[in-house]
Design a protein around this motif. Structure first.
Motif, mmCIF file in Angstrom:
data_model
loop_
_atom_site.group_PDB
_atom_site.id
_atom_site.type_symbol
_atom_site.label_atom_id
_atom_site.label_comp_id
_atom_site.label_asym_id
_atom_site.label_seq_id
_atom_site.Cartn_x
_atom_site.Cartn_y
_atom_site.Cartn_z
ATOM 1 N N LEU A 55 0.833 -1.201 0.000
ATOM 2 C CA LEU A 55 0.000 0.000 0.000
ATOM 3 C C LEU A 55 0.871 1.256 0.000
ATOM 4 N N ARG A 56 0.502 2.214 -0.815
ATOM 5 C CA ARG A 56 1.268 3.450 -0.970
ATOM 6 C C ARG A 56 0.494 4.605 -0.338
ATOM 7 N N TYR A 57 1.141 5.264 0.641
ATOM 8 C CA TYR A 57 0.571 6.434 1.289
ATOM 9 C C TYR A 57 1.637 7.527 1.305
ATOM 10 N N PRO A 58 1.688 8.370 0.271
ATOM 11 C CA PRO A 58 2.699 9.431 0.219
ATOM 12 C C PRO A 58 2.682 10.282 1.493
ATOM 13 N N GLU A 66 -2.925 10.742 -3.794
ATOM 14 C CA GLU A 66 -2.306 9.744 -4.666
ATOM 15 C C GLU A 66 -2.241 8.357 -4.031
ATOM 16 N N ARG A 67 -2.883 8.187 -2.880
ATOM 17 C CA ARG A 67 -2.761 6.924 -2.158
ATOM 18 C C ARG A 67 -3.386 5.758 -2.924
ATOM 19 N N ASP A 144 -1.902 5.731 -11.483
ATOM 20 C CA ASP A 144 -1.383 4.375 -11.265
ATOM 21 C C ASP A 144 -1.803 3.830 -9.910
ATOM 22 N N GLN A 145 -2.854 4.370 -9.331
ATOM 23 C CA GLN A 145 -3.333 3.903 -8.029
ATOM 24 C C GLN A 145 -3.914 2.496 -8.129
ATOM 25 N N LYS A 146 -3.673 1.715 -7.096
ATOM 26 C CA LYS A 146 -4.214 0.363 -7.010
ATOM 27 C C LYS A 146 -5.307 0.329 -5.944
ATOM 28 N N THR A 147 -6.275 -0.534 -6.164
ATOM 29 C CA THR A 147 -7.351 -0.737 -5.199
ATOM 30 C C THR A 147 -7.392 -2.194 -4.783
#
Length: 281
Positions: A55-58, A66-67, A144-147
């Protein structure tokens, strides 16, 4: 809700140790005299790997535009997610010691008013479709966000799951991954007895998903399989089926559906803490 009232400073990189996460769940459940311990324990490793490696959390911001998105469709397992959010510094310790006390912000089901929880879920089957919508939105925006949508195996008895599945496959949402917690139980019994699902992997494949099944407590396998699915050149949405144990980590809770609704007392709390502390890493 003001996010700053809940988020705390994060000074060290969290490791998401499964023992620590399970202890946090037990502490919460005991402090709040609440239920749903077994179904939180079955998803601990799945969540640990997601938060640790995927998981990406800038800026470590749960509200970053952008998360990536994590939708806990099986909202009653939320204590496991709260435990991960504590490791990230998103929740203050008081939120845990005062769990379910008067004025507590944290509920027994996922609540989108809490930063880091994407949906209000608990009415099973609906969070999945919200996640599909998030993935569609990201595709339309060209990000490019993923769910990720985490569902229970009993939950996928619900019709909205399969409506969302058809939509995701039709629109080639390759940025969407459903993770199924296949622990073999739902509230009123074994899934096989309530409504036999057969092969969950085969079902998702028949609906146009690229699907793989793994041991849902093997963190290396979880990480490897998530990477494999994302690395695929297929435009199909993804499905990871994690075969898990309801109540994993505490022997008297494992495969024992009474712990879907049973509360800890002083003795069972102490026994559960000892079991978690002595469990294999």
């Amino acid at each position: 809700m003001n996010a700053s009232s809940l988020i705390t400073a994060q000074t060290t990189k969290p490791i998401f140790d499964a023992k620590v996460l399970r202890k946090t769940v037990l502490d919460m459940a005991y402090a709040g005299a609440t239920v749903h311990i077994g179904c939180a324990f079955s998803i601990i490793e799945l969540l640990a790997v997601l938060y640790r490696s995927h998981l990406r959390y800038p800026g470590n911001d749960p509200l970053a535009a952008e998360r990536d998105y994590l939708v806990l469709s099986k909202g009653h397992g939320v204590m496991a997610q709260y435990a991960c959010m504590r490791e990230l510094g998103w929740l203050q310790n008081e939120a845990f010691t005062g769990y379910f006390a008067d004025g507590s912000d944290l509920k027994g089901l996922s609540d989108s008013r809490i930063p880091g929880l994407e949906v209000t879920s608990g009415s099973l089957g609906h969070g999945f479709s919200v996640g599909v919508g998030m993935a569609m939105g990201a595709k339309l925006r060209g990000t490019d966000q993923k769910t990720y949508a985490l569902v229970g195996d009993g939950e996928i008895n619900e019709g909205p799951i399969w409506e969302g599945t058809l939509f995701a496959a039709h629109h080639a949402l390759k940025n969407f991954m459903v993770i199924v917690d296949e622990n073999g139980f739902q509230a009123m019994g074994r899934t096989q007895e309530v409504l036999d699902l057969g092969s969950i992997q085969a079902k998702f494949e028949s609906f146009g998903f690229e699907a793989l099944s793994i041991d849902g407590h093997d963190e290396e396998a979880i990480d490897r399989t998530i990477r494999r699915l994302w690395a695929s050149t297929s435009t199909a949405p993804k499905a990871l089926i994690g075969k898990t144990v309801k109540g994993k980590g505490v022997p008297f809770m494992e495969h024992n559906n009474i712990w879907h609704y049973t509360r800890l007392d002083q003795d069972t709390y102490a026994q559960a803490l000892a079991a978690v502390a002595g469990s294999a890493a």
